[in-house]
Each structure stands twice: as structure tokens, then as C-alpha cells.
Design a protein around this motif. Structure first.
Motif, PDB file in Angstrom:
ATOM      1  N   ARG A   1      -3.491 -11.266  -8.966  1.00 14.21           N
ATOM      2  CA  ARG A   1      -3.442 -11.114  -7.336  1.00 14.21           C
ATOM      3  C   ARG A   1      -4.376  -9.282  -7.095  1.00 14.21           C
ATOM      4  O   ARG A   1      -4.996  -8.827  -5.934  1.00 14.21           O
ATOM      5  CB  ARG A   1      -3.157 -11.444  -6.668  1.00 14.21           C
ATOM      6  CG  ARG A   1      -3.226 -13.673  -6.460  1.00 14.21           C
ATOM      7  CD  ARG A   1      -1.948 -13.451  -5.444  1.00 14.21           C
ATOM      8  NE  ARG A   1      -2.121 -15.308  -5.698  1.00 14.21           N
ATOM      9  CZ  ARG A   1      -1.682 -15.877  -4.936  1.00 14.21           C
ATOM     10  NH1 ARG A   1      -0.529 -15.513  -4.077  1.00 14.21           N
ATOM     11  NH2 ARG A   1      -1.528 -17.504  -5.717  1.00 14.21           N
TER      12      ARG A   1
ATOM     13  N   LYS B   1      -5.332  -7.169  -9.436  1.00 12.25           N
ATOM     14  CA  LYS B   1      -6.317  -7.162  -9.758  1.00 12.25           C
ATOM     15  C   LYS B   1      -7.372  -6.932  -9.038  1.00 12.25           C
ATOM     16  O   LYS B   1      -8.907  -6.734  -8.972  1.00 12.25           O
ATOM     17  CB  LYS B   1      -6.875  -7.152 -10.972  1.00 12.25           C
ATOM     18  CG  LYS B   1      -5.737  -6.498 -12.043  1.00 12.25           C
ATOM     19  CD  LYS B   1      -5.094  -7.171 -13.404  1.00 12.25           C
ATOM     20  CE  LYS B   1      -6.120  -6.443 -14.827  1.00 12.25           C
ATOM     21  NZ  LYS B   1      -6.783  -7.004 -15.492  1.00 12.25           N
ATOM     22  N   ALA B   2      -7.990  -8.341  -8.178  1.00 12.58           N
ATOM     23  CA  ALA B   2      -8.423  -9.291  -7.494  1.00 12.58           C
ATOM     24  C   ALA B   2      -8.652  -8.580  -6.512  1.00 12.58           C
ATOM     25  O   ALA B   2      -9.821  -8.649  -5.937  1.00 12.58           O
ATOM     26  CB  ALA B   2      -8.221 -10.712  -7.030  1.00 12.58           C
ATOM     27  N   ALA B   3      -7.684  -7.530  -5.911  1.00 12.10           N
ATOM     28  CA  ALA B   3      -7.894  -6.739  -4.964  1.00 12.10           C
ATOM     29  C   ALA B   3      -8.106  -5.110  -4.799  1.00 12.10           C
ATOM     30  O   ALA B   3      -8.410  -4.056  -4.078  1.00 12.10           O
ATOM     31  CB  ALA B   3      -6.212  -6.511  -3.985  1.00 12.10           C
ATOM     32  N   GLY B   4      -8.605  -5.389  -6.124  1.00 16.92           N
ATOM     33  CA  GLY B   4      -8.546  -3.939  -6.981  1.00 16.92           C
ATOM     34  C   GLY B   4      -7.674  -2.432  -6.945  1.00 16.92           C
ATOM     35  O   GLY B   4      -8.465  -1.650  -7.420  1.00 16.92           O
ATOM     36  N   ILE B   5      -6.529  -3.533  -7.498  1.00 23.25           N
ATOM     37  CA  ILE B   5      -5.706  -2.338  -7.889  1.00 23.25           C
ATOM     38  C   ILE B   5      -5.368  -2.473  -9.100  1.00 23.25           C
ATOM     39  O   ILE B   5      -4.337  -3.369  -9.639  1.00 23.25           O
ATOM     40  CB  ILE B   5      -4.130  -2.890  -6.975  1.00 23.25           C
ATOM     41  CG1 ILE B   5      -4.910  -2.701  -5.497  1.00 23.25           C
ATOM     42  CG2 ILE B   5      -3.048  -2.072  -7.436  1.00 23.25           C
ATOM     43  CD1 ILE B   5      -3.602  -3.751  -4.967  1.00 23.25           C
ATOM     44  N   GLU B   6      -4.787  -1.521 -10.371  1.00 20.75           N
ATOM     45  CA  GLU B   6      -4.887  -1.292 -11.700  1.00 20.75           C
ATOM     46  C   GLU B   6      -3.534  -0.734 -11.639  1.00 20.75           C
ATOM     47  O   GLU B   6      -2.861  -1.590 -12.831  1.00 20.75           O
ATOM     48  CB  GLU B   6      -5.462  -0.847 -12.247  1.00 20.75           C
ATOM     49  CG  GLU B   6      -7.520  -1.566 -12.141  1.00 20.75           C
ATOM     50  CD  GLU B   6      -7.660  -2.482 -13.558  1.00 20.75           C
ATOM     51  OE1 GLU B   6      -6.529  -2.856 -14.454  1.00 20.75           O
ATOM     52  OE2 GLU B   6      -8.150  -3.631 -13.277  1.00 20.75           O
TER      53      GLU B   6
ATOM     54  N   SER C   1       0.724  -0.935   0.327  1.00 24.52           N
ATOM     55  CA  SER C   1      -0.343   0.167   0.110  1.00 24.52           C
ATOM     56  C   SER C   1       0.873   1.496   0.041  1.00 24.52           C
ATOM     57  O   SER C   1       1.750   1.440   0.738  1.00 24.52           O
ATOM     58  CB  SER C   1      -0.574   0.317   1.618  1.00 24.52           C
ATOM     59  OG  SER C   1      -0.327  -0.186   2.325  1.00 24.52           O
TER      60      SER C   1
END
Length: 121
Positions: A85, A87-92, A42
Motif C-alpha cells: 500500500r 508503494k502504491a501511494a508512491g512511498i519507497e 506523512s
């Protein structure tokens, strides 16, 4: 005189400072002689949001057992997995932190595989 590890960490410090300034989520890579690890961390630098490595049991089976975690094919697999993983966590979008390692060989293979899997950096 600095050791090889101290030299690498010294190189990584500048990159980490710049990424912290950008307040960007970072994709960090670590490579050892036997494995390669990738983590999405993060922007506050505290939490690991996603991770993948050649130490994972199913990855080792896919690569064909022990001693196969330190090649370009393994790095490509980890690059793809970390992108999925993230992208699954919403990170592009991430900033690529190569941790002082040269952008060459396994590190480059991981980065390119993550890009192909849809991660932007």
C-alpha cells in the motif's frame, strides 16, 4: 511509578522526536493483545498515507477467523500489505517507528516482511 503503557509511550517519544528531525515518512506499528496495526504517516505528522491491520475483514478471513490476529504469521501478512500500500501511494523509504515496543516477535516479523516486500528503512 509509571504504568506499563506510560513506560512504552515514554520510550516512543525519543524515537518520534528523532524521526521528526529527519523529516521522514514513518511506518508506525501498534500491537494489542488481539491485533496488530501498521500506518504510514506523512513527515509533517498529520496524514495517514497508508494503513493495514488484522481488523480488516479480508485479512481476518485469510488468517482463519477471530483470535488469529495476534501471532507472527498475522504480523508478516500485515507487513507485506503495508509495504504494498505504501508503494502504491508512491512511498519507497520510511523510518520505522516501533512506538516503544521491543523489536522482537510480532513487531520484528512485521518489519522484516515490509522490508522483503520492498520498503526501505
Amino acid at each position: 511509578m509509571l504504568t506499563k503503557k506510560e513506560q512504552r509511550l515514554r520510550r516512543s517519544r525519543q524515537t518520534r522526536a528523532r524521526i521528526a528531525e529527519l523529516r521522514a515518512v514513518r511506518l508506525t506499528v501498534f500491537r494489542s493483545n488481539t491485533h496488530i496495526y501498521a500506518s504510514v504517516i506523512s513527515e509533517d505528522g498529520g496524514r495517514v498515507l497508508a494503513s493495514a491491520s488484522t481488523v480488516e475483514k479480508d485479512v481476518r478471513e485469510q488468517l482463519g477467523g477471530a483470535g488469529k490476529g495476534a501471532n507472527v504469521a498475522a504480523a508478516q501478512l500485515i507487513g507485506k500489505r503495508i509495504a504494498e500500500r505504501a508503494k502504491a501511494a508512491g512511498i519507497e523509504k520510511v523510518a520505522f517507528d516501533r512506538a516503544g515496543f521491543a523489536y522482537h516477535g510480532r513487531v520484528k516479523a512485521l518489519a522484516e516482511a515490509a522490508r522483503e516486500a520492498g520498503l526501505q528503512f
